[in-house]
Design an enzyme around this catalytic site. Structure first.
Site, PDB file in Angstrom:
ATOM      1  N   SER A 101       0.799  -1.348   0.056  1.00  0.00           N
ATOM      2  CA  SER A 101       0.027   0.172   0.169  1.00  0.00           C
ATOM      3  C   SER A 101       0.864   1.327  -0.001  1.00  0.00           C
ATOM      4  O   SER A 101       0.151   2.195  -0.447  1.00  0.00           O
ATOM      5  CB  SER A 101      -0.676   0.006   1.323  1.00  0.00           C
ATOM      6  OG  SER A 101      -1.762  -0.815   1.326  1.00  0.00           O
TER       7      SER A 101
ATOM      8  N   GLU B 251      -3.877   0.208  -8.686  1.00  0.00           N
ATOM      9  CA  GLU B 251      -2.729   1.161  -9.222  1.00  0.00           C
ATOM     10  C   GLU B 251      -1.358   0.496  -9.542  1.00  0.00           C
ATOM     11  O   GLU B 251      -1.135  -0.406  -8.803  1.00  0.00           O
ATOM     12  CB  GLU B 251      -2.473   1.951  -7.814  1.00  0.00           C
ATOM     13  CG  GLU B 251      -2.664   3.434  -7.739  1.00  0.00           C
ATOM     14  CD  GLU B 251      -2.487   3.976  -6.070  1.00  0.00           C
ATOM     15  OE1 GLU B 251      -2.280   3.234  -5.499  1.00  0.00           O
ATOM     16  OE2 GLU B 251      -2.169   5.228  -6.215  1.00  0.00           O
TER      17      GLU B 251
ATOM     18  N   ASN C 265      -3.310   5.943  -1.277  1.00  0.00           N
ATOM     19  CA  ASN C 265      -3.187   6.215   0.373  1.00  0.00           C
ATOM     20  C   ASN C 265      -2.430   7.442   0.613  1.00  0.00           C
ATOM     21  O   ASN C 265      -2.540   7.842   1.895  1.00  0.00           O
ATOM     22  CB  ASN C 265      -2.044   4.755   0.945  1.00  0.00           C
ATOM     23  CG  ASN C 265      -3.109   3.755   0.831  1.00  0.00           C
ATOM     24  OD1 ASN C 265      -4.284   3.986   1.379  1.00  0.00           O
ATOM     25  ND2 ASN C 265      -2.634   2.620   0.509  1.00  0.00           N
TER      26      ASN C 265
ATOM     27  N   HIS D 231      -1.166  -2.626  -7.107  1.00  0.00           N
ATOM     28  CA  HIS D 231      -1.926  -2.477  -5.773  1.00  0.00           C
ATOM     29  C   HIS D 231      -3.301  -2.553  -6.079  1.00  0.00           C
ATOM     30  O   HIS D 231      -4.132  -1.743  -6.650  1.00  0.00           O
ATOM     31  CB  HIS D 231      -1.466  -1.021  -5.556  1.00  0.00           C
ATOM     32  CG  HIS D 231      -1.902  -0.510  -4.154  1.00  0.00           C
ATOM     33  ND1 HIS D 231      -2.312   0.818  -3.998  1.00  0.00           N
ATOM     34  CD2 HIS D 231      -2.596  -1.143  -3.126  1.00  0.00           C
ATOM     35  CE1 HIS D 231      -2.833   0.920  -2.679  1.00  0.00           C
ATOM     36  NE2 HIS D 231      -3.079  -0.369  -2.176  1.00  0.00           N
TER      37      HIS D 231
END
Ligand code: NAD
Length: 287
Positions: A120, A154, A192, A142
Site C-alpha cells: 500500500s 494502481e 493512500n 496495488h
C-alpha cells in the site's frame, strides 16, 4: 502478449484471499501461500462462502463457482508454487519482511515471471533493491479491498521496472477485470497519500471530541457522498494496516503531520484491529 494462466499469491490475509478469488473467477489458477495454516483455512472458508453467495445472488452458476473453487490451491510453502507464471506478494506491510520474501521469490519462480507487490505504501524501488539484477521484473500492483468488487489497480513502476513488466501488468489487470491506472513510486502512491491522512484526521476528530465516531462517519457519508465513513473504512481496512501506512508516510515524507494519531495507536496496541478481530472503532462481536 501471452495470457497469464497461473498466479502465486503470497499471503492469505484480507487482500491475498481476494486476489486469489478474483484470479480464479477470471479463469486463472491461483496458488494461495501463507506461513500461517489458520490463514489458509480462513481464506478457503472465505472463498467457499463468497462463491456460494454469488450463486445465491445469481451472479454466477453453480458450475462456474465449482470451476473457480477448483482453480485455487492452498500451500504453506512458497516452493510448492514454483510453476506459476506470475507472482503477487500480499504479505504483511513491512519492508524488511517483503524484501526477504522477494529474495525467496527469485529462487522459486522462473526468470520471466513478473514479481508484483500489493504493498500500500512501501517504495517499489526499495523492495526491488533486494533482488539485484531482477529489479526490472518488480512492480507495484496495488489492488483495493474488497478485491472482487473494487475495479482499480494502481500500477507503480520502480526506478528499474522495465516497460515490458509494466505492459504485462496492465494486461493482467485487464484480464482480471480491473482498470489499471499508473502512479509514481512515492510513499503511499496516490490512493493512500490522500486517503490515510484523512482517516488519521478522523481519529483526531474523535480523540478531540469533535463528534462521536458514528457522527463523524455519518457526516462524511452524507456530506461528501462517501459510501462509508472514514472510521468505518479504517476498521474494514484493518487499523494495523492504517497505522503501518501512516508510519511509512511519516518516515518517507519526513513530516510530523503523517504521524499516526494516538487514538489509532492505542487501538492497535490493544489488538482492536477492526473487522478482522471483531472489534476496532466499532464492536462487531455480536454480528
Ligand atoms: P493481513 O494482515 O490481512 O494479511 C497478511 C498475511 O501475510 C497474513 O495472513 C500473514 O500470515 C501473511 N504472511 C506474513 N509473512 C508471510 C510470509 N513470509 N509468507 C507468506 N505469508 C506471510 O494484511 P492485508 O490487509 O491482506 O495486507 C496485505 C498487503 O496488502 C499489505 O502490503 C497491505 O499494505 C496491502 N494492502 C492492504 C489493503 C487493505 O485494505 N487491507 C488494501 C490494499 C493493499
Amino acid at each position: 502478449m501471452a495470457e497469464v494462466n497461473s498466479i502465486a499469491v503470497i499471503g492469505a490475509g484480507t487482500m491475498g484471499c481476494g486476489i486469489a478469488l478474483t484470479a480464479a473467477t477470471n479463469g486463472i489458477k491461483a496458488l494461495q501461500i501463507d506461513v500461517v495454516q489458520a490463514q489458509l483455512d480462513r481464506a478457503k472458508a472465505y472463498h467457499e462462502k463468497t462463491l456460494a453467495r454469488n450463486v445465491q445472488k445469481e451472479r454466477m452458476t453453480q458450475a462456474e463457482a465449482d470451476e473457480a473453487a477448483s482453480r485455487i490451491s492452498y500451500h504453506a510453502e512458497m516452493g510448492k508454487a514454483g510453476g506459476a507464471n506470475w507472482v503477487v506478494e500480499a504479505a504483511t506491510e513491512n519492508a524488511d519482511l517483503k524484501k526477504k520474501i522477494f529474495k525467496q521469490m527469485v529462487d522459486v519462480f522462473g526468470n520471466d515471471v513478473v514479481l508484483a507487490t500489493n504493498t500500500s505504501s512501501i517504495s517499489i524501488t526499495e523492495i526491488a533493491s533486494s533482488v539485484g539484477a531482477n529489479a526490472p521484473r518488480v512492480i507495484g500492483m496495488h489492488f483495493f479491498n474488497p478485491v472482487p468488487l473494487m475495479k482499480l489497480v494502481e500500477v507503480i513502476k520502480g526506478l528499474a521496472t522495465s516497460d515490458e513488466t509494466t505492459q504485462r501488468t496492465i494486461a493482467l489487470a485487464k484480464q482480471m477485470g480491473k482498470t489499471p491506472v499508473p502512479a509514481n513510486d512515492r510513499a503511499g502512491f496516490v490512493s493512500n497519500r490522500v486517503l490515510m491522512p484523512m482517516i488519521n484526521e478522523a481519529f483526531y476528530a474523535w480523540m478531540e471530541g469533535v463528534a462521536e465516531p458514528e457522527h463523524i462517519d455519518e457526516i462524511m457519508k452524507l456530506g461528501c457522498n462517501f459510501p462509508m465513513g472514514p472510521l468505518r473504512l479504517a476498521d474494514f481496512i484493518g487499523l494495523d494496516v492504517c497505522h503501518d501506512i501512516m508510519m511509512v508516510l511519516y518516515r518517507e515524507l519526513g513530516d510530523q503531520k503523517y504521524f499516526p494519531c494516538p487514538k489509532l495507536r492505542q487501538l492497535v496496541t490493544a489488538g482492536r484491529l477492526g473487522d478482522k478481530t471483531g472489534r476496532g472503532v466499532y464492536d462487531y462481536s455480536k454480528k
